[in-house]
Design an enzyme around this catalytic site. Structure first.
Site, PDB file in Angstrom:
ATOM      1  N   CYS A   1     -35.559  28.506  19.654  1.00 64.21           N
ATOM      2  CA  CYS A   1     -36.249  30.336  19.670  1.00 64.21           C
ATOM      3  C   CYS A   1     -35.711  30.814  20.605  1.00 64.21           C
ATOM      4  CB  CYS A   1     -37.808  29.871  19.623  1.00 64.21           C
ATOM      5  SG  CYS A   1     -38.070  28.787  18.281  1.00 64.21           S
TER       6      CYS A   1
ATOM      7  N   TYR B   1     -34.885  21.019   7.447  1.00 63.08           N
ATOM      8  CA  TYR B   1     -35.040  20.115   8.572  1.00 63.08           C
ATOM      9  C   TYR B   1     -36.891  19.955   8.397  1.00 63.08           C
ATOM     10  CZ  TYR B   1     -38.393  22.634  12.657  1.00 63.08           C
ATOM     11  OH  TYR B   1     -39.323  22.467  13.271  1.00 63.08           O
TER      12      TYR B   1
ATOM     13  N   HIS C   1     -41.279  18.875  14.378  1.00 56.16           N
ATOM     14  CA  HIS C   1     -42.228  20.075  15.065  1.00 56.16           C
ATOM     15  C   HIS C   1     -43.334  20.141  14.578  1.00 56.16           C
ATOM     16  CE1 HIS C   1     -38.568  21.535  17.140  1.00 56.16           C
ATOM     17  NE2 HIS C   1     -39.142  20.679  18.136  1.00 56.16           N
TER      18      HIS C   1
ATOM     19  N   ASP D   1     -41.462  17.736  22.108  1.00 50.61           N
ATOM     20  CA  ASP D   1     -40.614  17.985  22.334  1.00 50.61           C
ATOM     21  C   ASP D   1     -39.611  18.634  23.278  1.00 50.61           C
ATOM     22  OD1 ASP D   1     -37.715  17.865  21.766  1.00 50.61           O
ATOM     23  OD2 ASP D   1     -37.713  19.669  20.084  1.00 50.61           O
TER      24      ASP D   1
END
Ligand code: ADP
Ligand code: SF4
Length: 691
Positions: free
Chosen positions: A33, A172, A175, A268
């Protein structure tokens, strides 16, 4: 600088085949991001284009919402809700292709992570569930028609991504923010149909979407799958040596490339305070043994030797990076040119992450040009020289002064840098001595290294300058970067007026601890840290003193310790560490009064008081600029011209105390604009879009 690559690093520049494509090297900027997303498409495009220019063989977007049921407004990610979103993403792929890199896009449906505040759609999840944010909203368990619709949205988004020019398209499941991962996880998926229950059933949707995506993107694009292999929560979550391994084995050769990491985001993107370079290796190392496809992995890699080791040991095929690519977009090309010492290494502070978490274009402590590439036209490696170079005097060798000096020299100015103390780095040197912050010294070291290798640069330690000195030197451009000091009077957010401490000797500030360490505490007995600063400092001092054997309590008007560290993803770890160290935590209280051996506290809601034992108080509230030199010079403004001074400015903490990142940017901006009467306004995309 040698200008020639070290042959030990050759392996990093080998091309690698992924499906129908070949990358130009092994540097893969993984999806991350930026806070620029769909609302700032030109900023986003320029940012990614610079990464490609800096040598990243693959450059990815941030996560890209595929449908209005996956709307995480006010966060500002990429969007592919409809064809109308294609042109903005086309800007991104064009910018990446211009420099010969491959463009990747991470498609996402956020499932029970998206409150859909803007679209007002009902959130979707494998089973009825409350969202993972604080919104008083529940997600609806998907029926088979919803699953069919979701697959079609994903297919449509994949087709649009191809049309927008992307080369690599991701499915994906990471997360804890992805519907595909929510289906994989038994704690979120309570279904009893063919999509729930056994692992084979929980994998079904992931497998179908991977196959759908393959079909949608045809044979010219590569298919990447990003998956979390451990959630660091034991058997309640994915574990690399249990179900995660089984999932990757089951899907082993379906994608063209695997991108594997830890989940959630705070695992992460761990900060340097809690992890070292390569920290994910022990979790992700198995993946290559269960697939024949290439593997991307991250771990805040900034040193080429660690990267080479990760490749040679058979652990990774690609060096994945988000933060190292933000701190230095030119990291690959610096390794390629043999300019390894010139890498501006990420310090692992997560100020970049705080930008996304507060829904604004990110900033970086090490790289002041991040987020400014389009709106200010700042390039991370290039600053145009002044047409008529002049001399400058920079006073203060902290992060602001060092960056001002470095950038001014890059503009071909003759630079004199004077520092009062006997060491460089100011607050960054002091703070790097706190537990876990050693990497922060990189802010100083990179700039000092650059300055020491530049001509026409004079660096003076032990040189406290006065206004008289500055006027005597008569150097054209004066930049005052004298920093700030922590207040001793308790003034901060809750106490807006100075507190009356009867025994000031028992009141310390962070500066005392930063300078002298735990030995700054002269009185035996309990230490109370009053933290109204609410970011990292209070918690770190508590940790340092507790480790040194002091009996420590932290009192804060906030509801938790270090609440702003939510934005840097450190909050839970800080909390856990302090509890484990036995630090007492008293939230929701301000100071009532300090007595002999005790501190009276008042509840911020009711005013009700309670007393805690306190031999020493460390007041962590706010700072005051160290601007005496500036004030002295201002009172002699009429002498400036006669002395040969053309401009005098304040930067960094001396102007207004703030983040180190702000001080660095302020030094950079000063050098960029030293020849202009005032700082130009940045471009605004919202207006540009209408004109
Ligand atoms: P910033 O974050 O804005 O760079 P710092 O507090 O880290 O601020 O650094 C300011 C530096 O300025 C400190 O190292 C301090 O010793 C130095 N300094 C303060 N006053 C003077 C002065 N009059 N002359 C030279 N250096 C000074
Ligand atoms: Fe690294 Fe900090 Fe920059 Fe983020 S802000 S890239 S963590 S130096």
């Amino acid at each position: 600088m040698t200008g020639q690559r070290d042959s030990r690093h050759d392996v990093l520049f080998e091309p690698v085949r992924i499906g129908p494509l070949t990358t130009r090297n092994r540097f893969w900027q993984v999806p991350h991001c930026t806070g620029m997303g769909y609302r700032h498409p030109r900023s986003e495009a320029r940012h990614r284009g610079i990464k490609a220019e800096g040598g990243w063989g693959v450059v990815s977007t941030q996560e890209t919402e595929i449908h209005p049921t996956s709307d995480i407004t006010p966060a500002n990610e990429a969007r592919l809700w409809s064809d109308a979103d294609i042109p903005a993403l086309r800007l991104v792929t064009d910018a990446i292709h211009e420099h010969g890199s491959l463009a990747a896009i991470q498609l996402v449906h956020n499932g029970l992570h998206s409150a859909n505040r803007y679209s007002r759609a009902i959130p979707l999840a494998p089973s009825h569930a409350v969202l993972d944010c604080d919104d008083p909203v529940q997600a609806r368990g998907m029926d088979t028609a919803d699953i069919r619709a979701f697959r079609e949205w994903h297919r449509a988004a994949a087709r649009r991504a191809r049309e927008a020019g992307f080369d690599i398209i991701y499915a994906y499941a990471g997360h804890d923010m992805s519907l595909l991962q929510h289906f994989l996880l038994a704690r979120h998926n309570h279904r009893t149909d063919e999509y729930g229950g056994s692992l084979v059933n929980r994998i079904r949707l992931f497998r179908e979407v991977i196959e759908d995506t393959r079909e949608a993107i045809g044979d010219t694009c590569a298919l990447a799958v990003r998956m979390a292999v451990d959630e660091l929560m034991g058997p309640d979550g994915l574990q690399h040596d249990a179900e995660a391994r089984d999932i990757i084995e089951a899907l082993a050769d379906l994608p063209d490339v695997w991108d594997v990491n830890l989940s959630g985001w705070s695992n992460d993107s761990q900060t340097a305070r809690f992890s070292d370079e390569g920290f994910q290796e022990k979790y992700t190392a198995f993946v290559k043994s269960v697939t024949s496809k290439p593997v991307v992995g991250v771990g805040r890699y900034t040193t080429p030797d660690a990267m080479v080791r990760a490749i040679r040991s058979g652990h990774l095929d690609f060096i994945g990076a988000a933060r190292p690519s933000i701190a230095d977009p030119f990291l690959p090309s610096k390794i390629e040119r043999g300019e390894v010492d010139d890498i501006r290494e990420c310090i692992g502070c997560n100020i970049c992450v705080s930008g996304d978490n507060t829904c604004v274009p990110m900033r970086c402590t090490q790289n002041p040009t991040i987020g400014e590439e389009w709106r200010r036209g700042w390039h991370p490696e290039i600053i145009p020289s002044l047409e008529t170079p002049e001399s400058c005097l920079i006073i203060g060798g902290g992060p602001a002064g060092l960056e001002a000096a470095r950038a001014a020299r890059q503009r071909a100015m003759d630079v004199t840098l004077a520092e009062a103390s006997s060491i460089w780095g100011g607050r960054v040197t002091r703070e790097a001595g706190l537990p876990g912050l050693a990497t922060w010294a990189r802010v100083r070291d990179w700039r000092l290294w650059r300055l020491q290798n530049m001509p026409n640069t004079e660096l003076y330690l032990k040189s406290p300058l006065t206004a008289e000195d500055v006027l005597d030197y008569g150097i054209a451009h004066v930049c005052i970067a004298t920093g700030a000091k922590w207040r001793r009077d308790g003034v901060g957010r809750v106490h807006r007026r100075p507190l009356d401490f009867p025994d000031p000797d028992r009141v310390l500030t962070p500066d005392d601890i930063l300078l002298h360490g735990p030995s700054a505490i002269k009185t035996s007995g309990p230490v109370v840290i009053f933290d109204d600063d609410r970011f990292y400092m209070g918690g770190l001092i508590a940790e340092q003193l507790a480790r040194a054997g002091h009996d420590v309590a932290i009192v804060t008007p906030a509801a938790t310790v270090s609440p702003w560290s939510e934005h840097t993803l450190e909050h839970d770890r800080i909390q856990r560490r302090l509890i484990e160290l036995g630090v007492g935590i008293v939230p929701l209280h301000q100071i009532d009064r300090m007595d002999d051996g005790t501190l009276s506290l008042a509840c911020i809601y009711t005013g009700r008081t309670r007393t805690v034992p306190c031999a020493t108080l460390v007041s962590v509230t706010s700072r005051l600029p160290d601007d005496g030199l500036w004030s002295d010079l201002v009172t002699r403004r009429e002498d400036w011209a006669d002395a040969g001074l053309k401009s005098v400015n304040r930067i960094g903490d001396c102007l207004a105390p703030g983040l180190i990142a702000v001080a660095v940017q302020s030094g950079h901006a000063w050098a960029r604009h030293v020849d202009l009467p005032e700082e130009p306004l940045p471009l605004r995309e919202d207006i540009a879009a209408l004109s």
